[in-house]
Design a protein around this motif. Structure first.
Motif, PDB file in Angstrom:
ATOM      1  N   ALA A 175      21.352 -28.267  19.612  1.00 29.11           N
ATOM      2  CA  ALA A 175      21.023 -29.611  19.756  1.00 29.11           C
ATOM      3  C   ALA A 175      22.036 -30.396  20.687  1.00 29.11           C
ATOM      4  N   GLU A 331      22.725 -33.263  15.643  1.00 28.87           N
ATOM      5  CA  GLU A 331      21.410 -34.055  15.837  1.00 28.87           C
ATOM      6  C   GLU A 331      21.714 -35.702  15.679  1.00 28.87           C
ATOM      7  N   LYS A 334      23.607 -37.545  18.277  1.00 34.22           N
ATOM      8  CA  LYS A 334      22.961 -37.794  19.729  1.00 34.22           C
ATOM      9  C   LYS A 334      23.010 -39.230  19.743  1.00 34.22           C
TER      10      LYS A 334
END
Ligand code: 0RQ
Length: 504
Positions: A175, A331, A334
């Motif tokens: 990720a 994730e 992000k």
């Protein structure tokens, strides 16, 4: 075949670390990835160290010039220093074995500002780069590289090197794609243009690193964690320093010199910097931003508590526990974390434009505010200047923090004259010890001395410092701008070397 190496051309170059290391020769200049123990190659350096040892056993020379982003880990600096294979090192290190080699004169160390290292390589000041060894998180079908837990100088080493070795490390979250901003707009003078960055989280580059596949001689597959050293839980002393910093920021808001959500923060390496971040988590400040170099545990905590909206950096420097937790939930971060090249994370232009508030550790400061960040007793290197100079000189506000004494009180961190100067009195603004805070902005040297002695010195040393200053004033009727007693200025360090204590 690995799902992380999907470019057919580069997948065809997968080999062992030992085989890859045969491309590196005695005398080569080698640019490796790695920044504060994150994103360094895990396998090729050990294989290279074996090559060096074998050569030494045969009575042959084998040493390289080693360039990185910043400090690495035992698996890189440690093994190579242990093998006696590092002839010259730049720009920042913190490995005990390598430090010893530097301090005994075996390894030459060039301690440059982190923002200068790539451009000076581009200027040709260090000679041609022969090999780059760069760790990444994945190689895409089109040959683009997904960077890992640090960016550092990787972009420049990949472009400048004649030959490239890639390590693809499965430990990094897949990720990571989308966490990076690699700026390809740098040019050499006189072609340089402004860096159009006006917000810490602004994207000005690409999410990927590029490499000429023709230059890639080997790809090595690994699955190994970053160094990830633990942080000491904040002790009373670092909490006191953090408290002084936060109180001061509050004071600046009240006087209209800072907005309510402050300005972008930079926090240096070490336990004190980490403690300041922890203190901010308990403060009333909201919607903070960071434009910094490393993301330590304390900064992730600030993101988790919602205090910090987003952070721009060049690398992580997390404890093992925090790194595993981050990897599992990457994730979710992000869009709130952007990793840039160190040329940009530490760029004077960006730092000055954004008005960064910088907080860094120091070894000692003198009564006029010259700060030593790097040397013990003027001669032995600890780590290096790192990014502290990039940030301090260009910041809106800069803080330097340290306990007022070291080595159980035998050393005063406030001295008559700094035994080495990394940040001059012209650059430094606010000094902080557990005793208090000295705001030096707009003060003359003599006024600085009074403020530093009164606010920052340990009680065991404050009278001695005041006495030094008073006699320096008395004995220099025409030298009262920055009064010193030259024969005595470094006598505290001399005392320590001869008696084990700075006290007379
Ligand atoms: O040594 O562990 O042997 O006891 O120096 O001191 O108090 O643990 O402080 O971890 O905050 O590090 C300046 C080194 C401070 C760091 C420095 C001894 C002390 C101990 C460490 P021991 P502490 P910290 C962005 C910013 C330069 C790079 C930088 C540093 C050891 O902050 O490397 O700022 N900065 N980068 O006992 C002799 C004194 C001393 C002393 C402390 N006055 N004399 N020894 N020590 N004060 C990040 C990057 O650039 C990557």
């Amino acid at each position: 075949a690995s799902p992380r190496i999907t470019c057919p051309v580069l997948a065809g170059k997968v080999t062992s670390a030992a085989e890859a290391a045969t491309h590196i020769h005695d005398g080569d200049r080698v640019g490796m990835s790695g920044f504060t123990g994150a994103g360094y190659p895990k396998a090729v350096p050990a294989a290279l160290a074996e090559r060096a040892k074998d050569a030494h056993d045969r009575g042959e020379e084998f040493g390289i010039d080693l360039w990185t982003g910043a400090s690495t880990a035992p698996e890189l600096d440690g093994v190579l220093a242990e093998a006696g294979a590092v002839r010259k090192r730049l720009p920042f290190q913190s490995d005990p074995t390598l430090r010893e080699a530097i301090n005994t004169g075996e390894t030459e160390y060039v301690d440059t500002h982190l923002s200068h290292s790539a451009q000076q390589a581009w200027f040709g000041f260090y000679g041609q780069l022969n090999v780059a060894v760069i760790e990444v998180a994945a190689i895409l079908p089109n040959g683009l590289l997904v960077p890992g837990s640090s960016v550092g100088n990787n972009k420049s080493w990949l472009q400048l090197a004649d030959k490239v070795i890639l390590e693809v490390n499965d430990w990094h979250p897949r990720a990571y794609e989308g966490f990076h901003d690699i700026y390809y707009g740098t040019k050499l003078p006189p072609e340089r243009r402004p860096i159009q960055l006006t917000d810490p989280l602004q994207r000005i580059g690409d999410p990927y690193l590029r490499v000429d596949p023709e230059k890639v001689l080997a790809v090595v597959h690994t699955d190994a964690p970053d160094r990830n050293l633990p942080f000491k839980p904040a002790d009373e002393q670092s909490k006191a320093m953090a408290h002084h910093v936060v109180d001061f920021l509050r004071h600046e808001i009240n006087h209209g010199r800072l907005p309510k959500n402050l300005l972008p923060l930079q926090s240096g390496i070490g336990n004190v910097a980490n403690a300041v971040m922890a203190e901010l988590a308990h403060s009333e400040f909201e919607e903070l931003l960071a434009y910094t170099e490393v993301i330590q545990d304390g900064m992730l905590d600030l993101i988790d508590t919602g205090k910090l909206t987003a952070v721009s950096a060049t690398s992580f420097s997390l404890s093992a526990e925090r790194a595993e937790a981050f990897n599992a939930r990457a994730e979710e971060y992000k869009g709130r974390i952007l990793l840039r090249t160190q040329e940009v994370s530490n760029h004077p232009e960006a730092i000055r434009r954004l008005g960064v508030i910088s907080i860094n550790g120091m070894v000692e400061a003198d009564i006029y505010g010259n700060v030593n960040s790097t040397h013990v007793m003027g001669s032995s290197i600890i780590n290096g200047i790192g990014g502290s100079g990039d940030f301090a000189r260009n910041a809106y506000l800069n803080f330097f923090v340290s306990g007022s004494v070291a080595k159980g009180g035998a050393i005063s961190s406030i001295v008559p004259f700094a035994s080495h100067v990394d940040h001059t009195e012209h650059d430094t603004q606010i000094l902080v010890t557990e005793q208090g805070l000295a705001d030096l902005r707009g003060l003359s040297p003599a006024a600085r001395a009074r403020t530093i002695i009164a606010n920052c010195a340990h009680p065991d040393y404050a009278d001695l410092l005041q006495d030094y200053f008073d006699r320096a004033v008395a004995q220099n009727p025409r030298g009262r701008h920055t009064p010193h007693l030259l024969g005595e200025a470094l006598s505290w360090h001399g005392n320590y070397q001869s008696t084990g204590s700075m006290r007379p």
